[in-house]
Design an enzyme around this catalytic site. Structure first.
Site, short mmCIF file in Angstrom:
data_model
loop_
_atom_site.label_atom_id
_atom_site.label_comp_id
_atom_site.label_asym_id
_atom_site.label_seq_id
_atom_site.Cartn_x
_atom_site.Cartn_y
_atom_site.Cartn_z
N ASP A 71 0.87 -1.19 0.00
CA ASP A 71 0.00 0.00 0.00
C ASP A 71 0.90 1.23 0.00
O ASP A 71 2.10 1.14 0.27
CB ASP A 71 -0.88 -0.02 1.26
CG ASP A 71 -1.81 1.19 1.34
OD1 ASP A 71 -2.28 1.65 0.28
OD2 ASP A 71 -2.05 1.69 2.45
N SER A 72 0.30 2.37 -0.26
CA SER A 72 1.05 3.62 -0.18
C SER A 72 1.52 3.91 1.25
O SER A 72 2.43 4.69 1.46
CB SER A 72 0.18 4.77 -0.66
OG SER A 72 -1.01 4.80 0.10
N CYS A 103 -3.66 -0.94 -2.07
CA CYS A 103 -3.97 0.49 -2.25
C CYS A 103 -4.96 0.67 -3.40
O CYS A 103 -4.71 0.19 -4.52
CB CYS A 103 -2.67 1.21 -2.57
SG CYS A 103 -2.86 2.96 -2.88
N GLU A 140 -5.62 9.72 9.42
CA GLU A 140 -4.22 9.57 9.84
C GLU A 140 -3.96 10.41 11.09
O GLU A 140 -3.19 10.02 11.96
CB GLU A 140 -3.28 10.02 8.72
CG GLU A 140 -3.41 9.16 7.48
CD GLU A 140 -2.19 8.31 7.21
OE1 GLU A 140 -1.09 8.77 7.51
OE2 GLU A 140 -2.36 7.20 6.68
N CYS A 147 -11.14 3.28 -0.64
CA CYS A 147 -9.86 3.77 -0.13
C CYS A 147 -9.56 2.98 1.14
O CYS A 147 -10.48 2.70 1.92
CB CYS A 147 -9.96 5.27 0.17
SG CYS A 147 -8.51 5.95 0.98
N HIS A 150 -8.48 3.74 3.86
CA HIS A 150 -8.75 4.38 5.16
C HIS A 150 -10.24 4.48 5.51
O HIS A 150 -10.59 4.60 6.68
CB HIS A 150 -8.18 5.79 5.16
CG HIS A 150 -6.68 5.85 5.18
ND1 HIS A 150 -5.90 5.18 4.27
CD2 HIS A 150 -5.82 6.51 6.00
CE1 HIS A 150 -4.62 5.43 4.52
NE2 HIS A 150 -4.55 6.23 5.56
#
Ligand code: DGL
Length: 275
Positions: free
Chosen positions: A11-12, A74, A153, A185, A187
């Site tokens: 993932d990023s 991702c 985050e 996404c 997140h």
């Protein structure tokens, strides 16, 4: 037949660790090597060419770790780099877009689907193409939500601010709820409850990461590549390109426990792959 090589997942950043968790839950005997490109996050606002280059470097790194398949956890990299990786490397490589699209259409009566994601993911049209490939008559509405990744985050807990931002992004979905909404996404599943409250309980919220873990199991089973050798649980190694601020807090949020077997890869080393 048994294949004890690890599964590579990248993932990023740290968000894709939620996919590792989903894989751990349904394939507890599989070894996993994870790479989070924490030094170069976010991918969601970068050009497709840059995300393709970063993704190819990480895939080459994972291949050196002898992985048997690669999961692009991702959404952004899945949207803009998956085909590039599949044409370049000779092992099974899957992304989260197609499994997420299929899961959104799990209920056969579904005709209206919403998709939320980063600017790059939405701009690529990848979810729309994957959904239309399953049913070309679908009514699909998409929305990029660029503020949500930094919000998660940072660990913001202020529900009023979270709801105000969500209401702005989800305005059209609240006014006219789709039957399924893809959380496109890594997140967004962390705001699942808040999103469900705003849209109502009839809307099916789809976590593409969870859907992808099921596809990993199907592919490894079909290709007789499951690991039957480790009587014990699989080993999990985590590599990152940086230790960002709040590293422990964020990674724990995604894995549900502290990360063990954690290593840092210097960016110069990563960049030397496929240079
Ligand atoms: N992992 C990215 C995704 O799922 C979100 C974070 C980023 O923009 O890099 O699209």
């Amino acid at each position: 037949m048994s294949d004890s090589r690890p599964i590579g997942i990248f993932d990023s950043g740290l968000g894709g660790i939620s996919v590792v968790k989903a894989v751990m839950d349904i394939l507890p005997h599989e070894h996993v090597v994870y790479f989070g490109d924490t030094a170069r996050l976010p991918y969601g606002s970068k050009s497709p060419e840059t995300v393709q280059r970063f993704s190819a470097q990480i895939s080459a790194f994972l291949l050196e770790k002898n992985v048997k398949m690669i999961v692009v956890a991702c959404n952004t990299a899945s949207a803009v780099a998956l085909k590039h990786l599949q044409s370049r490397f000779d092992i099974p490589i899957i992304g989260v877009i197609e499994p997420g699209a299929a899961a959104a259409l799990h209920r056969p009566e579904t005709l209206r689907v919403g998709v939320i994601g980063t600017t790059s993911t939405i701009g690529s049209g990848a979810y729309t193409r994957a959904l239309k490939a399953i049913n070309k008559n679908l009514n699909i509405q998409t929305q990029s939500c660029p503020l949500l990744v930094p919000l998660i985050e940072e660990g913001w807990q202020d529900i009023q601010i979270i709801n105000a931002i969500l209401r702005t992004y989800l305005h059209d979905f609240i006014a006219n709820p789709p039957q399924s909404l893809i959380l496109g996404c890594t997140h967004y599943p962390y705001l699942k409850n808040e999103i469900q409250n705003l849209l109502g309980s009839d809307v099916l919220l789809v976590d593409s990461g969870n859907a992808t873990a099921d596809v990993v199991k199907t592919i490894l089973t079909r290709q007789e590549m499951l690991n039957h050798e480790s009587g014990d649980l699989g080993m999990h190694q985590f590599y990152v390109s940086d230790f960002p601020q709040k590293f422990a807090e964020i990674s724990e949020r995604f894995l549900g426990k502290p990360l063990e077997n954690l290593f840092r890869v210097e960016l110069e080393v990563l960049e030397s792959y496929l240079a």
